[in-house]
Design a protein around this motif. Structure first.
Motif, short mmCIF file in Angstrom:
data_model
loop_
_atom_site.label_atom_id
_atom_site.label_comp_id
_atom_site.label_asym_id
_atom_site.label_seq_id
_atom_site.Cartn_x
_atom_site.Cartn_y
_atom_site.Cartn_z
N UNK A 99 0.93 -1.21 -0.23
CA UNK A 99 0.05 0.02 -0.01
C UNK A 99 0.64 1.12 -0.04
N UNK A 100 2.07 1.06 0.39
CA UNK A 100 3.04 2.09 0.30
C UNK A 100 4.47 1.61 -0.15
N UNK A 101 5.28 2.44 -0.63
CA UNK A 101 6.28 1.94 -0.87
C UNK A 101 7.46 1.64 0.09
N UNK A 102 7.32 2.59 1.25
CA UNK A 102 8.13 1.92 2.54
C UNK A 102 7.47 0.74 3.15
N UNK A 103 7.90 -0.28 3.14
CA UNK A 103 7.14 -1.39 3.77
C UNK A 103 7.92 -1.97 4.71
N UNK A 104 7.47 -2.50 5.81
CA UNK A 104 8.06 -3.06 6.91
C UNK A 104 7.60 -4.43 7.52
N UNK A 105 8.45 -5.50 7.83
CA UNK A 105 7.98 -6.63 8.49
C UNK A 105 8.54 -6.88 9.70
N UNK A 106 7.61 -7.48 10.69
CA UNK A 106 8.08 -8.04 11.96
C UNK A 106 9.36 -8.84 11.94
N UNK A 107 10.26 -8.60 12.77
CA UNK A 107 11.08 -9.63 12.96
C UNK A 107 11.87 -9.56 14.38
N UNK A 108 12.12 -10.54 15.21
CA UNK A 108 12.49 -10.24 16.44
C UNK A 108 13.70 -11.37 16.64
N UNK A 109 15.14 -10.86 16.89
CA UNK A 109 16.38 -11.77 17.35
C UNK A 109 16.44 -12.49 16.01
N UNK A 110 16.10 -11.83 14.92
CA UNK A 110 16.57 -12.90 13.62
C UNK A 110 17.63 -12.10 12.94
N UNK A 111 18.53 -12.70 12.04
CA UNK A 111 19.69 -11.82 11.33
C UNK A 111 19.15 -12.00 10.12
N UNK A 112 18.61 -10.85 9.44
CA UNK A 112 18.17 -10.77 8.01
C UNK A 112 19.22 -10.65 7.24
N UNK A 113 19.40 -11.45 6.32
CA UNK A 113 20.76 -11.65 5.51
C UNK A 113 20.08 -11.12 3.89
N UNK A 114 19.00 -11.17 3.49
CA UNK A 114 18.75 -10.65 2.16
C UNK A 114 17.25 -10.29 2.23
N UNK A 115 17.03 -9.27 1.33
CA UNK A 115 15.81 -8.91 0.88
C UNK A 115 15.65 -8.69 -0.61
N UNK A 116 14.85 -9.50 -1.11
CA UNK A 116 14.83 -9.28 -2.62
C UNK A 116 13.35 -9.21 -3.37
N UNK A 117 13.44 -8.40 -4.37
CA UNK A 117 12.07 -8.20 -5.16
C UNK A 117 12.49 -8.30 -6.71
N UNK A 118 11.81 -9.51 -7.38
CA UNK A 118 11.87 -9.69 -8.88
C UNK A 118 13.34 -9.78 -8.98
N UNK A 119 14.15 -10.83 -8.16
CA UNK A 119 15.49 -10.87 -8.10
C UNK A 119 16.49 -9.98 -7.87
N UNK A 120 15.85 -8.83 -7.58
CA UNK A 120 16.94 -7.52 -6.97
C UNK A 120 16.95 -7.42 -5.72
N UNK A 121 18.32 -7.50 -5.08
CA UNK A 121 18.50 -7.21 -3.68
C UNK A 121 18.01 -5.80 -3.43
N UNK A 122 17.39 -5.59 -2.09
CA UNK A 122 17.04 -4.14 -1.71
C UNK A 122 17.88 -3.84 -0.41
N UNK A 123 18.10 -2.77 -0.08
CA UNK A 123 18.77 -2.16 0.98
C UNK A 123 17.76 -2.41 2.31
#
Length: 845
Positions: free
Chosen positions: A40-64
């Motif tokens: 619904x917005x371009x800035x998106x957030x997912x919940x996580x707790x005590x996880x090591x997030x390694x990558x976020x990808x959309x359509x094969x492209x890595x996001x910061x």
């Protein structure tokens, strides 16, 4: 605390493809989740707790991306809004805290083993995978798991395997797509488990699973009842259970009593497993818990609250339905008696303290959620309000409205108003208008009934125990009178009904209100009305007598009548050994015991009075278990024997000791319905360190959770400092006392005048450890509530205040601390006001 952002306002998930690789040896896991949904917005957030997030990808492209541990989220920017497939890779650790993914430990043939399982309610799915971890964010799930698999181990999840047997062969366990559901309902378990399976008449596979430390026969009772209750609900609700399976899993370590994960319900072992020697009380408790969790499969899972402020909708409804279902399936149990004996006073006693939460409470931050799981308010009071509505609307309108509700909102989310509208549709009554005052206002009313100048005057006012500030609250009160000529509902502060003498002539018996004890209020009868009621007392039903004793006890606690006025009821009830009447006596005895000092002349007089008033019941019930005993006889017998051993009855004590000698080397074979009184009596009159060591060894050895709780109760009767020190030394040893049981041990010993000082000191000295071990756990606030429940002196109040007031910033504890201070203060004032007169009455008698 500032209101937390709802992340569903940025991204609406529709489907999760979740893969987890679990390494039990190193206590770690890694995973990949593909989340399909609408941004619904371009800035998106997912919940996580005590996880090591390694990558976020959309359509094969890595996001910061950025991780904010305080907000428990990972945030990133999308190129556009609209439909998106977002893939995240991550890793995490398996820890012993009983939330997220965690291990349960048990012994089998001397070998320590474990079961890996999950507990995602309320907001702990984020500890295992990134998600929109909010109840309104419903989505479907495809779950795949691989792990360091050994021979004989299996994986269970909400859904069946896609290809039965594939996991055993390949080590890759892939499960069918779930229905739309909230993240907190996702579940899985890994371990060496065995089961009993059956199928309902509609084709649902019902299974009971446990570790192999338990005999297969201990699963039989739960299997039979789980099948029958699922079939009952399908008929009652008129809406089919939508999954292929309804599995029930007993876990060795589990903080909550049970959890309604859709299709894979998890339990403490004590609430699911029953062997051939289980008592009726154990089987009833198991049946109630199963009925509660299966009710959630519709109310909570199929239709889910939009946000946690409507948690009461889940729990209050499920507790109401557990009683309706058990009563329908096992009518000989008379389960309504148990509800009136335990749940009703549990709700009333807490609801009478100023500052108590209302049933419906706003939730601004996830840290507040655990404080909502107040068993007295959300469960007991809430279910009583649902019963009140059920009787006010009528069964037909209630059931028809429920079916409409499930059909209209299945796989969706609702607020309370949606349920009221559905229920009102089949009635000429407005459920929303009726329920609002009861749900949004804390507390409950006392209706005062008196006759003045031939006018019957009924008035309502909020009832309080202890210091309070009356805010003039009013409720729509169903009068439910046994007389005709009275209005159905009292809505105003005071109502004058003229010509009382004519009204009385047109009716029979003394005037009574709240017939059936279904509405959440108490009545104070005054003058002529009280005299007439007491004149009819002997002819009242057992439940009516129980209700009056409960109301009089509360009125005494609220200063409306003297506590010494309760004493005559011990004799008035002495000729009836039924479960409701014995329970009423037990409630009076417990209240009187709290008023007087240990080893005082008044206590000796009370013990003599207890022995006298219960002797007829003891002679009828005794220790001998007969085939002709009714289902309720067993429960009445336990109450009588426990009270008489406390009172020092030599005949009862001698019989209890003889039974102990018979089973001393095999406690598990002792008749389960007598174990609590036999084990505790042995400690009270024949304590030795050899006995204590034997109890502790049995506690560690046994797989019977009920026996463990009985051994804890028995040991708390100690009068030996050596025993107290021995117990204190093992409280933090997880191989002796499981963390799930620690709050029970703490409470049991705090209740003992002898052990209280040592355990209260231990609690304060080890508070940091308790906080690190239990923060976020459902039992965290129990350590505060335990102290507040038993303390009753100025010294303890000052110590409680000094120690816990600095913890008030902790949202998980704040309400419990405030309530605790008021609770202790009210007991101090009650004792001051009543102690001298009660002691005089006891000693005169």
């Amino acid at each position: 605390m500032e209101k937390v952002e709802h992340l569903i306002q940025r991204f609406v998930p529709e489907h999760y493809e979740l893969f987890l690789d679990i390494n039990r040896k190193d206590k770690v896991f890694s995973g990949r989740v593909l989340v399909k949904g609408e941004a619904l917005e371009q800035t998106v957030a997912f919940h996580q707790k005590d996880l090591s997030i390694e990558t976020v990808r959309v359509a094969g492209e890595s996001l910061n991306f950025t991780v904010n541990d305080d907000l428990e989220e990972v945030r990133f920017e999308l190129a556009a809004i609209g439909q998106q497939d977002i893939e995240l890779t991550f890793s995490g650790q398996i820890t012993d805290g009983m939330t997220g993914m965690y291990p349960s430990y048990y012994q089998l043939d001397g070998v320590k083993k474990e079961v890996i399982s999950t507990q995602f309610e309320s907001h702990f799915a984020r500890q295992v995978f990134p998600s929109i971890d909010e109840p309104a964010a419903k989505a479907t799930f495809d779950l795949t798991i691989t792990f360091d698999q050994q021979e004989g181990e299996i994986v269970l999840a909400n859904m069946p395997e896609r290809l039965a047997g594939q996991g055993r062969e390949t080590g890759i366990w892939a499960f069918e797509t779930s229905p739309r559901m909230s993240t907190y309902l996702l579940a899985f378990a890994i371990g060496e488990l065995h089961s009993q399976l059956t199928t309902t008449k509609s084709g649902v596979e019902v299974g009971i699973f446990a570790t192999k430390a338990h005999q297969s026969s201990s699963l039989d009772f739960a299997l039979d009842f789980a099948k029958r209750v699922l079939e009952f609900y399908e008929d009652y609700f008129g809406v089919p259970y939508p999954l292929k399976q309804c599995y029930h899993l007993a876990l060795p370590d589990f903080s909550a009593g049970a959890m309604e994960n859709w299709g894979l319900i998890t339990y403490r072992e004590i609430y699911l497993l029953a062997d051939d020697n289980s008592s009726l009380m154990s089987r009833q408790q198991i049946a109630l818990v199963i009925a509660h969790e299966v009710a959630h499969q519709w109310f909570g899972n199929l239709v889910t609250m939009s946000w946690w402020d409507d948690l009461w909708l889940n729990e209050s409804f499920a507790m109401m339905m557990e009683n309706l279902a058990v009563d329908a399936l096992e009518p000989s149990w008379q389960i309504k008696n148990d509800f009136n004996i335990s749940s009703v006073p549990h709700a009333l006693n807490r609801d009478a303290i100023d500052g108590v939460q209302s049933v419906h409470v706003a939730v601004n931050h996830p840290d507040e959620i655990q404080t909502l799981f107040d068993s007295a308010i959300v469960y007991s009071k809430g279910s009583r309000l649902m019963f009140m509505l059920y009787h006010w609307l009528g069964k037909e309108a209630f059931v028809a409205g429920l079916k409409d509700y499930f059909v209209a909102y299945q796989y969706g989310n609702t607020v309370g108003q949606d349920l009221w509208q559905a229920l009102s549709h089949h009635s000429d009554k407005d459920a929303a208008d009726f329920m609002t005052a009861w749900l949004e206002q804390p507390g409950f009313p006392v209706v005062t009934a008196k006759v003045v100048d031939d006018n019957l005057i009924l008035s309502q006012k909020q009832f309080f125990v202890g210091q309070h500030k009356d805010q003039g609250r009013l409720w729509p009160i169903p009068l439910n009178s046994n007389w005709t000529g009275l209005p159905e509902t009292l809505t105003q502060e005071s109502l004058v009904i003229p010509h009382y003498s004519q009204l009385a002539a047109n009716n029979t018996g003394a005037l009574r209100l709240n017939l059936g004890n279904n509405a959440h209020y108490i009545t104070a009868y005054q003058g002529q009305l009280l005299d007439d009621l007491m004149a009819d007392f002997a002819s009242l039903s057992q439940l009516d007598k129980l209700q009056l004793v409960q109301e009089f006890s509360l009125l005494a606690e609220g200063g409306v009548m003297a506590y010494a006025d309760l004493l005559p009821f011990l004799d008035l009830l002495s000729d009836d050994s039924s479960y409701p009447i014995v329970s009423a006596q037990q409630q009076i005895i417990a209240g009187l015991r709290d008023m007087i000092d240990e080893n005082s002349p008044a206590q000796a007089a009370l013990k003599e009075r207890v022995n006298r008033s219960l002797m007829a019941s003891y002679e009828q019930l005794g220790f001998d278990i007969k085939d002709s005993d009714s289902d309720e006889t067993e429960k009445a017998r336990l109450f009588v024997l426990l009270a008489m051993t406390w009172a020092g009855n030599e005949q009862v004590i001698a019989q209890a000791r003889a039974i102990y000698d018979q089973y001393a080397t095999n406690m598990e074979d002792m008749p389960a319905s007598l174990r609590q009184v036999v084990l505790s009596t042995q400690v009270m009159v024949a304590e030795s360190q050899e006995l204590v060591d034997a109890y502790l060894a049995q506690y560690v050895k046994t797989h019977d959770a009920r026996l463990r709780s009985e051994l804890c109760f028995a040991l708390s009767r100690t009068k030996s400092q050596e025993t107290v020190n021995k117990i204190l030394a093992v409280l933090k040893d997880k191989d002796v006392i499981k963390p799930q049981d620690l709050s029970t041990w703490y409470y049991s010993f705090l209740r003992s005048d002898f052990a209280q000082e040592a355990f209260w000191t231990w609690g304060r000295e080890n508070w940091q450890w308790l906080k690190e071990t239990f923060a976020g756990d459902m039992s965290y606030a129990d350590f505060v509530e335990s102290a507040a429940d038993v303390f009753k002196t100025e010294e303890r109040l000052a110590e409680f205040k000094a120690f816990y007031e600095p913890e008030m910033e902790d949202l998980a504890l704040k309400r419990e601390i405030v309530m605790g201070l008021r609770n202790i203060d009210s007991k101090i004032e009650l004792i001051k006001a009543n102690k001298a007169a009660l002691e005089a009455a006891l000693e005169d008698n």
